[in-house]
Motif scaffolding. Structure first.
Motif, short mmCIF file in Angstrom:
data_model
loop_
_atom_site.label_atom_id
_atom_site.label_comp_id
_atom_site.label_asym_id
_atom_site.label_seq_id
_atom_site.Cartn_x
_atom_site.Cartn_y
_atom_site.Cartn_z
N ALA A 138 -7.36 1.58 5.08
CA ALA A 138 -6.71 2.83 4.67
C ALA A 138 -6.93 3.91 5.72
CB ALA A 138 -7.25 3.28 3.33
N ALA A 188 0.84 -1.21 0.00
CA ALA A 188 0.00 0.00 0.00
C ALA A 188 0.87 1.25 0.00
CB ALA A 188 -0.93 -0.01 1.20
N ARG A 237 -0.49 4.86 -0.19
CA ARG A 237 -1.57 4.76 0.79
C ARG A 237 -1.01 4.36 2.15
NH1 ARG A 237 -5.14 0.59 -0.24
NH2 ARG A 237 -3.54 -0.47 -1.43
#
Length: 129
Positions: free
Chosen positions: A60, A23, A28
């Motif tokens: 997230a 990620a 992210r």
């Protein structure tokens, strides 16, 4: 020399941290979520720090936070280690970037700013929002 010019050691992902670093490569920031309590935690891991249950997810984060604490390391290549309280609640130990030490203030609004590493995924650091 600014912090962005400092060499950053690449993290070594393992099976537990691999999704976090994947990620990060996509820009992210991820945190853990305890499904039993609804509370977020950092760093993400396979069990909840609140209940020790494996009923957790990787979710997230907004990438926003406020400066909780910091110090200025006045070395040959100065840097600013900091504790940032994420908007989701947990605190993350990181470094501040893109800010002069004299401009840093407790409570200042921050945003995640991923910094490249040599041969590995980027590392989340924080800059003024």
């Amino acid at each position: 020399m600014s912090y962005s010019e400092r060499p950053i050691q690449a993290p070594i992902p393992d099976p537990t941290t691999e999704p976090f670093w994947e990620a990060a490569t996509e820009g992210r920031l991820m945190v853990g979520l305890c499904r039993d309590t609804g509370r977020h935690f950092f760093p993400p891991r396979g069990v909840s720090p609140f209940t020790l249950s494996p009923n957790v997810d990787l979710v997230a984060a907004s990438g926003r936070g406020t400066l909780y604490s910091y110090t200025v390391m006045r070395t040959k290549q100065p840097y600013i280690p900091a504790m940032v309280e994420l908007a989701e609640g947990p605190r993350i130990f990181t470094n501040l970037v893109d800010v002069a030490p004299e401009k840093v203030r407790i409570g200042m609004e921050l945003r995640v700013a991923f910094q490249a590493t040599e041969g590995g995924p980027p590392v989340p650091m924080f800059a003024p929002a």
